[in-house]
Motif scaffolding. Structure first.
Motif, PDB file in Angstrom:
ATOM      1  N   LEU A 286     -11.013   8.059 -14.030  1.00 13.51           N
ATOM      2  CA  LEU A 286      -9.680   7.464 -14.087  1.00 13.51           C
ATOM      3  C   LEU A 286      -8.903   7.659 -12.790  1.00 13.51           C
ATOM      4  N   ILE A 287      -8.872   8.859 -12.270  1.00 12.53           N
ATOM      5  CA  ILE A 287      -8.059   9.133 -11.074  1.00 12.53           C
ATOM      6  C   ILE A 287      -8.539   8.323  -9.868  1.00 12.53           C
ATOM      7  N   PRO A 288      -9.866   8.225  -9.579  1.00  9.71           N
ATOM      8  CA  PRO A 288     -10.291   7.337  -8.482  1.00  9.71           C
ATOM      9  C   PRO A 288      -9.878   5.888  -8.689  1.00  9.71           C
ATOM     10  N   ARG A 289      -9.885   5.438  -9.925  1.00 10.34           N
ATOM     11  CA  ARG A 289      -9.458   4.056 -10.172  1.00 10.34           C
ATOM     12  C   ARG A 289      -7.955   3.895  -9.927  1.00 10.34           C
ATOM     13  N   LEU A 290      -7.182   4.882 -10.313  1.00 14.32           N
ATOM     14  CA  LEU A 290      -5.748   4.804 -10.037  1.00 14.32           C
ATOM     15  C   LEU A 290      -5.479   4.829  -8.531  1.00 14.32           C
ATOM     16  N   ARG A 291      -6.282   5.566  -7.794  1.00 13.18           N
ATOM     17  CA  ARG A 291      -6.125   5.574  -6.340  1.00 13.18           C
ATOM     18  C   ARG A 291      -6.445   4.209  -5.748  1.00 13.18           C
ATOM     19  N   SER A 292      -7.475   3.565  -6.278  1.00 13.57           N
ATOM     20  CA  SER A 292      -7.786   2.224  -5.773  1.00 13.57           C
ATOM     21  C   SER A 292      -6.672   1.241  -6.121  1.00 13.57           C
ATOM     22  N   LEU A 293      -6.070   1.406  -7.293  1.00 12.04           N
ATOM     23  CA  LEU A 293      -4.923   0.564  -7.652  1.00 12.04           C
ATOM     24  C   LEU A 293      -3.780   0.763  -6.666  1.00 12.04           C
ATOM     25  N   LYS A 294      -3.491   2.011  -6.354  1.00  7.47           N
ATOM     26  CA  LYS A 294      -2.430   2.305  -5.398  1.00  7.47           C
ATOM     27  C   LYS A 294      -2.745   1.690  -4.026  1.00  7.47           C
ATOM     28  N   ARG A 295      -3.990   1.814  -3.607  1.00  7.05           N
ATOM     29  CA  ARG A 295      -4.383   1.308  -2.290  1.00  7.05           C
ATOM     30  C   ARG A 295      -4.217  -0.200  -2.205  1.00  7.05           C
ATOM     31  N   TYR A 296      -4.653  -0.917  -3.253  1.00  8.92           N
ATOM     32  CA  TYR A 296      -4.630  -2.376  -3.193  1.00  8.92           C
ATOM     33  C   TYR A 296      -3.259  -2.946  -3.534  1.00  8.92           C
ATOM     34  N   PHE A 297      -2.575  -2.381  -4.507  1.00  9.33           N
ATOM     35  CA  PHE A 297      -1.325  -2.975  -4.964  1.00  9.33           C
ATOM     36  C   PHE A 297      -0.124  -2.466  -4.181  1.00  9.33           C
TER      37      PHE A 297
ATOM     38  N   SER B 122      15.244  -5.418  11.191  1.00  5.59           N
ATOM     39  CA  SER B 122      15.522  -4.003  10.927  1.00  5.59           C
ATOM     40  C   SER B 122      15.787  -3.766   9.449  1.00  5.59           C
ATOM     41  N   PHE B 123      16.533  -4.679   8.826  1.00  4.00           N
ATOM     42  CA  PHE B 123      16.815  -4.546   7.397  1.00  4.00           C
ATOM     43  C   PHE B 123      15.516  -4.580   6.591  1.00  4.00           C
ATOM     44  N   VAL B 124      14.645  -5.544   6.850  1.00  2.00           N
ATOM     45  CA  VAL B 124      13.391  -5.668   6.111  1.00  2.00           C
ATOM     46  C   VAL B 124      12.523  -4.438   6.341  1.00  2.00           C
ATOM     47  N   GLN B 125      12.449  -3.971   7.570  1.00  6.88           N
ATOM     48  CA  GLN B 125      11.618  -2.812   7.870  1.00  6.88           C
ATOM     49  C   GLN B 125      12.159  -1.541   7.232  1.00  6.88           C
ATOM     50  N   GLN B 126      13.496  -1.422   7.167  1.00 10.58           N
ATOM     51  CA  GLN B 126      14.079  -0.245   6.515  1.00 10.58           C
ATOM     52  C   GLN B 126      13.800  -0.264   5.002  1.00 10.58           C
ATOM     53  N   ILE B 127      13.901  -1.439   4.391  1.00  7.15           N
ATOM     54  CA  ILE B 127      13.594  -1.552   2.962  1.00  7.15           C
ATOM     55  C   ILE B 127      12.125  -1.228   2.725  1.00  7.15           C
ATOM     56  N   LEU B 128      11.255  -1.786   3.579  1.00  9.06           N
ATOM     57  CA  LEU B 128       9.821  -1.560   3.428  1.00  9.06           C
ATOM     58  C   LEU B 128       9.464  -0.084   3.636  1.00  9.06           C
ATOM     59  N   ALA B 129      10.074   0.541   4.624  1.00  8.39           N
ATOM     60  CA  ALA B 129       9.812   1.962   4.880  1.00  8.39           C
ATOM     61  C   ALA B 129      10.344   2.831   3.735  1.00  8.39           C
ATOM     62  N   PHE B 130      11.526   2.468   3.233  1.00  6.92           N
ATOM     63  CA  PHE B 130      12.100   3.241   2.121  1.00  6.92           C
ATOM     64  C   PHE B 130      11.203   3.160   0.893  1.00  6.92           C
ATOM     65  N   THR B 131      10.785   1.958   0.505  1.00  2.65           N
ATOM     66  CA  THR B 131       9.958   1.806  -0.699  1.00  2.65           C
ATOM     67  C   THR B 131       8.596   2.479  -0.534  1.00  2.65           C
ATOM     68  N   THR B 132       8.072   2.442   0.677  1.00  2.00           N
ATOM     69  CA  THR B 132       6.739   3.014   0.891  1.00  2.00           C
ATOM     70  C   THR B 132       6.774   4.524   0.997  1.00  2.00           C
ATOM     71  N   PHE B 133       7.652   5.050   1.852  1.00  2.00           N
ATOM     72  CA  PHE B 133       7.622   6.483   2.165  1.00  2.00           C
ATOM     73  C   PHE B 133       8.606   7.307   1.342  1.00  2.00           C
TER      74      PHE B 133
ATOM     75  N   VAL C 205       9.726   6.214  -1.886  1.00  2.00           N
ATOM     76  CA  VAL C 205       9.592   5.932  -3.314  1.00  2.00           C
ATOM     77  C   VAL C 205       8.137   6.063  -3.767  1.00  2.00           C
ATOM     78  N   LEU C 206       7.277   5.188  -3.253  1.00  2.00           N
ATOM     79  CA  LEU C 206       5.921   5.094  -3.777  1.00  2.00           C
ATOM     80  C   LEU C 206       5.088   6.348  -3.482  1.00  2.00           C
ATOM     81  N   GLU C 207       5.086   6.787  -2.252  1.00  2.00           N
ATOM     82  CA  GLU C 207       4.255   7.936  -1.890  1.00  2.00           C
ATOM     83  C   GLU C 207       4.682   9.224  -2.600  1.00  2.00           C
ATOM     84  N   PRO C 208       5.966   9.592  -2.594  1.00  2.00           N
ATOM     85  CA  PRO C 208       6.357  10.820  -3.318  1.00  2.00           C
ATOM     86  C   PRO C 208       6.067  10.753  -4.813  1.00  2.00           C
TER      87      PRO C 208
END
Length: 845
Positions: A496-507, A698-709, A711-714
């Motif tokens: 299960l955990i490897p599959r969830l990691r692949s989901l995270k990687r692709y989605f 800058s706005f798009v990059q800040q939103i993208l960086a916020f959601t990635t680093f 929200v999603l990663e933590p």
């Protein structure tokens, strides 16, 4: 109920009932004298009386077997009461008035002897000579479960009458209990009722043993009196009254169960006919069966007989209410234990093997057989896990008191208790969810073709009963074992955990370049309208992109990633979900509103149709992920939908970022870098275009960086930490869904106000990027006008066009910044980093 025999009575005669010849002669002489007087009187009253008593001194003590009360029993069972039934029916009855006059003229000792014989009839529910049925009794009209009432129809000495009337309720109790046993032994009343009837029948055997001993004493002892009879049956009166009260409550709880057999058989015939004709789908059949089975239409709920858990609940409540009476507590405890044997047996089978063997719908767990594991691949509601096996009272861990819903019968009108198996015994109320989950876990393992192994103590060797502490320990052990076994299957065997990691990687587009490769390969195809996009071509391009990018364990699951094209724009669809109370109606995520006029819904459908026509392939692109059972319980359609929403959100950000980056590359060309000192207004316009593009990027990059680093990663790291410590399957499912819901919330996709403002802002940025060629053309014209020096007549239009974008962006950016700041300070603290990031985007002075 132990038989209370005269010779076993504490403090009774010290001698045995074996009599000496002198005592025997004295006793038989007294009985013969009484019967001689009765015979003479009956001869005067009725000429048809047959049989005489031999009263000669020589034959004293020898019984004449022609006497009607002692006709020889023809069967092998030598039961005196049986012989009396035959004799009683053969006697012609005298007129009541004459009989009353005769009994009233007899001495007290003769009255006592006659009334004793009648009482022995009545105690078996048989009408006697001087004790008869109540005048209002009618076998055709009266409910047999209420019992037959008896009255003394002849004048009797007051002391004898008082004792007799104390004993007479035993006849009522016995007839009512016997009728209950006979009626509740029908198949429709279930195994719990059958077990209860068997336990009561065993108690009646003790009662009948007592009667046979009392009759033996009556026939052999000259000192056996009505007072002694009352002394012996006094404890039994209380015991039978307790059973009688229970029988009455069980009989009156179900209002109209008479038509149950016919109605259920008609329903079965209708179901069989509809199935043979192919009428209705699986869900329609399920709804109809739920309605017919549970009686959801008003008063039909009362047609459910008292059975299963409701019987146990009634016995337990009576035991608790009468806990101050030791006899009542012991009696009801015995009945509860006996009646609960089949219930506990079904419970064992369910919690140890995952098989639900409940032919009469008595257990607290019910099965919807029309729901199969194949539904998980197409159904967004995950019906297999949530609705295949459920509690009959409708409660769940999320909604413990949710009862009035589809599939749950209405409660009884009088007691408010749920009927039948939907009534969970109070002793199991706190364990019902563990009972449900233990069987569900094992059922999942069985559906995978894996034999269920039990490593806890064998249930067959344990003395488990409803009021035994061992039962709760057994349920806890079964739940723990089932939970541990399924966790082992999901986490280790199914990876299960490897599959969830692949989901995270692709989605979540983390550390992966396949999306950039895919967008480059399918650039032409994704420019087409969404309905014209070739799914086959996009899937082949996705496979190519994944084959060149996947490495390590991700390569094992790349074949599970599929292309999907949505029919609705992301933000429009999310706004409908948030603002309209509805449900997901299909794979495309259509919304079904709860209310609204026909015209409004028609306008919305027309608007949605127009939006779908304008929707491009890049805006409708999404990924899908396919897994097999039992992983589909965790990576279900609900969770895949959440992954798709996050993917489309990130994809749109990536797309806008890519467009603005392409615009930035375009602005590095000679047209935008060449000096035009003789045309300062054009220079200023060109600078403002570049500044607006930089702020948008800058706005798009800040939103993208916020959601990635932020929200999603933590959140993913928190999920991984929880998965390593998870102890239950439900906790695993809950943690996974909570992770996705948290990501959606912190990405601002669950607040209608934030989503509406953000969608306007991001659409402004993407629209601005679409005019890259138009701005380049305007710049070329401006440079040409500056070289000619004749003046630029189109400069005003250029400023007007640019100011529209500036005004729009500044307005929605400020509005968005204020909203984020407000939600960060009130509802969603996780948005504070985004506030800081957005504050760095300076507005033009």
């Amino acid at each position: 109920m132990d038989p209370y025999t005269p010779r076993a009575r504490p403090g009774g005669r010290k001698k045995n009932l074996t009599l000496s010849a002198k005592e025997y002669t004295k006793i038989t002489g007294t009985i013969a004298s009484v019967r001689r007087n009765r015979q003479v009187l009956h001869d005067d009253i009725d000429e048809g009386f047959d049989g005489r008593l031999n009263s000669s001194h020589e034959n004293r003590g020898r019984i004449d077997h022609n006497e009607p009360s002692f006709i020889a029993e023809t069967s092998f069972v030598r039961a005196p009461l049986n012989s009396r039934v035959g004799a009683n029916t053969s006697l012609p009855k005298s007129k009541g008035k004459a009989r009353e006059d005769v009994l009233g003229t007899l001495p007290v000792d003769i009255q006592e002897a006659l009334i004793l014989e009648d009482i022995l009839y009545v105690l078996m529910g048989i009408e006697g000579t001087h004790i008869t049925y109540h005048p209002e009794y009618s076998p055709e009209d009266d409910d047999p479960l209420q019992g037959i009432r008896f009255v003394v129809s002849s004048p009797l000495d007051s002391s004898l009458r008082d004792l007799t009337e104390r004993i007479l309720p035993l006849g009522t109790y016995y007839t009512a209990i016997s009728s209950f046993i006979e009626s509740r032994s029908h198949l429709d009343f279930g195994l719990v009722n059958h077990a209860l009837c068997a336990a009561i029948r065993d108690m009646l055997k003790d009662y009948q043993t007592l009667l046979s001993q009392l009759e033996h004493a009556y026939n052999t002892s000259s000192t056996f009196t009505l007072q002694k009879l009352w002394f012996y049956v006094h404890p039994t009166v209380h015991t039978l009254s307790l059973i009688y009260q229970l029988v009455l409550e069980l009989a009156t709880a179900d209002d109209s169960s008479a038509d149950l057999t016919s109605s259920s058989s008609e329903d079965d015939e209708d179901d069989a006919r509809n199935e043979a004709l192919g009428l209705g789908g699986a869900k329609l059949k399920a709804v109809l069966s739920e309605i017919n089975k549970n009686g959801l239409n008003g008063a039909e709920g009362s047609n459910i007989v008292v059975k299963g858990g409701e019987v146990l609940a009634i016995i337990y409540e009576r035991m608790q209410n009468m806990s101050g009476d030791p006899t009542a507590h012991k009696l009801y405890s015995t009945l509860l234990k006996s009646a609960g044997v089949p219930y506990v047996s079904m419970l064992k089978m369910w919690t140890t093997t995952g098989r639900l063997v409940d032919p009469c719908d008595e257990l607290c767990v019910k099965e919807s057989k029309f729901i199969s594991k194949g539904i998980l691949e197409v159904d967004y509601t995950d019906e297999y896990w949530e609705r295949r096996y459920t509690l009959r009272d409708g409660s769940t861990l999320a909604a413990p008191s949710k009862r009035h819903q589809a599939g749950v019968p209405p409660p009884r009108t009088v007691t408010g208790r749920l009927p039948g198996g939907a009534c969970i015994p109070p002793l199991l109320e706190g364990w019902k969810h563990k009972i449900l989950l233990a069987g569900k876990y094992l059922n999942v393992i069985r559906e995978c073709g894996i034999e269920v192994q039990t490593n806890h103590r064998q249930a067959d060797d344990e003395d488990l009963s409803m009021d035994n502490e061992k039962l709760y320990n057994f349920i806890e052990e079964a739940y723990t074992h089932a939970n541990r076994t399924l966790l082992q299957l999901l986490l280790k065997d199914q990876q299960l955990i490897p599959r969830l990691r692949s989901l995270k990687r692709y989605f979540f587009l983390s550390q992966s370049s396949f999306l950039t490769h895919l967008l480059d390969l399918s650039h032409t195809e994704l420019k087409k309208p969404a309905k014209s996009v070739s799914m086959v071509k996009l899937q082949s391009l996705l496979d190519l992109a994944l084959n060149t990018d996947s490495q390590g364990e991700d390569a094992l699951f790349r074949e599970d990633v599929k292309i999907s094209i949505s029919s609705t724009g992301l933000y429009d669809w999310l706004l409908k979900v948030i603002s309209v109370s509805g449900v997901i109606g299909g794979e495309d995520g259509d919304i079904v509103p709860d209310s609204g006029s026909h015209e409004d819904s028609k306008k919305e459908r027309d608007k949605d149709r127009d939006d779908r026509k304008q929707l491009q392939g890049i805006d409708a692109l999404a990924l899908d992920y396919s897994v097999k059972f039992p992983l589909s319980l965790v990576i279900s359609r609900k969770t895949i939908l959440r992954y798709q929403l996050l993917f489309r959100f990130l994809l749109h950000l990536k797309q806008v970022e890519q467009s603005l980056t392409s615009m930035w590359i375009e602005h590095k060309g000679i047209i935008w870098r060449r000096s035009a000192s003789n045309h300062p207004e054009f220079e200023q316009w060109r600078l403002r275009v570049a500044l607006l593009r930089a702020r948008m990027l800058s706005f798009v990059q800040q939103i993208l960086a916020f959601t990635t680093f932020e929200v999603l990663e933590p959140n993913w790291r928190n999920l991984e930490a929880k998965l390593t410590k998870v102890t239950t399957v439900d906790q695993l499912l809950r943690d996974h869904v909570d992770f996705l819901d948290t990501c959606l919330k912190e990405c601002m996709l669950t607040s209608s106000k934030l989503l509406r403002v953000y969608s306007r802002l991001i659409v402004t940025c993407s629209t601005f990027a679409l005019y890259t060629a138009s701005f380049s053309k305007s710049a070329t014209q401006g440079l040409a006008a500056a070289d000619m020096g004749d003046g630029d007549t189109a400069m005003a239009k250029r400023w007007e066009f640019l100011r529209k974008f500036e005004t729009n962006f500044n307005h929605w950016f400020k509005h968005h910044h204020d909203c984020v700041q407000y939600y960060a300070s009130s509802e969603n603290v996780s948005l504070l980093p985004l506030v800081v990031r957005l504050s760095s985007i300076k507005s033009p002075s």
